[in-house]
Design a protein around this motif. Structure first.
Motif, PDB file in Angstrom:
ATOM      1  N   PHE A 197       0.840  -1.191   0.000  1.00 58.51           N
ATOM      2  CA  PHE A 197       0.000   0.000   0.000  1.00 58.51           C
ATOM      3  C   PHE A 197       0.878   1.245   0.000  1.00 58.51           C
ATOM      4  O   PHE A 197       1.843   1.319   0.749  1.00 58.51           O
ATOM      5  N   ARG A 198       0.498   2.220  -0.834  1.00 61.84           N
ATOM      6  CA  ARG A 198       1.212   3.498  -0.865  1.00 61.84           C
ATOM      7  C   ARG A 198       0.220   4.615  -0.627  1.00 61.84           C
ATOM      8  O   ARG A 198      -0.779   4.732  -1.339  1.00 61.84           O
ATOM      9  N   ALA A 199       0.492   5.435   0.383  1.00 63.99           N
ATOM     10  CA  ALA A 199      -0.378   6.582   0.644  1.00 63.99           C
ATOM     11  C   ALA A 199      -0.210   7.608  -0.471  1.00 63.99           C
ATOM     12  O   ALA A 199       0.908   7.901  -0.897  1.00 63.99           O
ATOM     13  N   ILE A 200      -1.341   8.135  -0.944  1.00 65.31           N
ATOM     14  CA  ILE A 200      -1.315   9.132  -2.026  1.00 65.31           C
ATOM     15  C   ILE A 200      -1.478  10.538  -1.449  1.00 65.31           C
ATOM     16  O   ILE A 200      -0.703  11.437  -1.733  1.00 65.31           O
ATOM     17  N   LEU A 201      -2.544  10.702  -0.659  1.00 63.97           N
ATOM     18  CA  LEU A 201      -2.876  12.015  -0.109  1.00 63.97           C
ATOM     19  C   LEU A 201      -3.801  11.820   1.082  1.00 63.97           C
ATOM     20  O   LEU A 201      -4.294  10.726   1.328  1.00 63.97           O
ATOM     21  N   TYR A 202      -4.015  12.901   1.800  1.00 60.64           N
ATOM     22  CA  TYR A 202      -5.062  12.890   2.814  1.00 60.64           C
ATOM     23  C   TYR A 202      -5.897  14.146   2.678  1.00 60.64           C
ATOM     24  O   TYR A 202      -5.456  15.156   2.124  1.00 60.64           O
ATOM     25  N   ILE A 203      -7.131  14.041   3.155  1.00 61.28           N
ATOM     26  CA  ILE A 203      -8.037  15.183   3.118  1.00 61.28           C
ATOM     27  C   ILE A 203      -8.599  15.376   4.521  1.00 61.28           C
ATOM     28  O   ILE A 203      -9.078  14.434   5.154  1.00 61.28           O
ATOM     29  N   THR A 204      -8.467  16.584   5.032  1.00 59.37           N
ATOM     30  CA  THR A 204      -8.860  16.891   6.399  1.00 59.37           C
ATOM     31  C   THR A 204     -10.382  17.000   6.516  1.00 59.37           C
ATOM     32  O   THR A 204     -11.097  17.032   5.511  1.00 59.37           O
ATOM     33  N   LYS A 211      -0.640  16.553   0.321  1.00 58.93           N
ATOM     34  CA  LYS A 211       0.083  15.481  -0.366  1.00 58.93           C
ATOM     35  C   LYS A 211       1.528  15.388   0.140  1.00 58.93           C
ATOM     36  O   LYS A 211       2.465  15.692  -0.582  1.00 58.93           O
ATOM     37  N   PRO A 212       1.710  14.929   1.394  1.00 60.93           N
ATOM     38  CA  PRO A 212       3.053  14.888   1.972  1.00 60.93           C
ATOM     39  C   PRO A 212       3.779  13.561   1.790  1.00 60.93           C
ATOM     40  O   PRO A 212       4.851  13.363   2.345  1.00 60.93           O
ATOM     41  N   PHE A 213       3.203  12.633   1.028  1.00 62.32           N
ATOM     42  CA  PHE A 213       3.722  11.268   1.000  1.00 62.32           C
ATOM     43  C   PHE A 213       4.720  10.984  -0.125  1.00 62.32           C
ATOM     44  O   PHE A 213       5.205   9.873  -0.252  1.00 62.32           O
ATOM     45  N   ASN A 214       4.990  11.957  -0.974  1.00 60.66           N
ATOM     46  CA  ASN A 214       5.930  11.792  -2.095  1.00 60.66           C
ATOM     47  C   ASN A 214       5.540  10.642  -3.019  1.00 60.66           C
ATOM     48  O   ASN A 214       6.399   9.916  -3.511  1.00 60.66           O
ATOM     49  N   HIS A 215       4.235  10.468  -3.227  1.00 63.63           N
ATOM     50  CA  HIS A 215       3.771   9.467  -4.188  1.00 63.63           C
ATOM     51  C   HIS A 215       4.170   9.943  -5.584  1.00 63.63           C
ATOM     52  O   HIS A 215       3.989  11.109  -5.917  1.00 63.63           O
TER      53      HIS A 215
END
Length: 107
Positions: free
Chosen positions: A46-53, A60-64
């Motif tokens: 699994f690779r994190a893409i982004l999060y939404i508050t 987008k802090p995950f460097n996908h």
């Protein structure tokens, strides 16, 4: 008890150049916590893409490597992940999760 979000479709088929959106229901259970979207390719983890508050701010802090291809929206009960211009390399399953670790909290 674990938060159970609802996803009807983890994988959708589109032609290159089309847009696609994945929905995630039950995000009201996340409270003030962010919803994180993950990409899962067959041969990868699994690779994190982004999060939404909780207030709808996307980060987008995950460097996908494809992070700029994705956008997200969130209202009280639902969240969506959108790819505006589908490419072959987007072939994967997409999952949402509440970030209850609090590292991406609005509280």
């Amino acid at each position: 008890m674990a938060t159970q979000l609802v996803q009807d479709d983890l994988t959708l088929t589109r032609r290159s150049g089309q847009s696609v959106s994945f929905s995630c229901g039950g995000t009201d259970q996340c409270g003030g916590y962010a919803v994180v979207w993950y990409q899962k390719k067959d041969t990868e983890t699994f690779r994190a893409i982004l999060y939404i508050t909780s207030n709808g701010r996307t980060q987008k802090p995950f460097n996908h490597p494809q992070q700029d291809d994705f956008s997200a929206d969130r209202n009280q009960n639902n969240c969506s992940l959108t790819i505006e211009n589908v490419k072959k390399d987007h072939s994967a399953s997409y999952y949402c999760s509440c970030d209850k670790s609090g590292s991406h909290s609005e509280k």
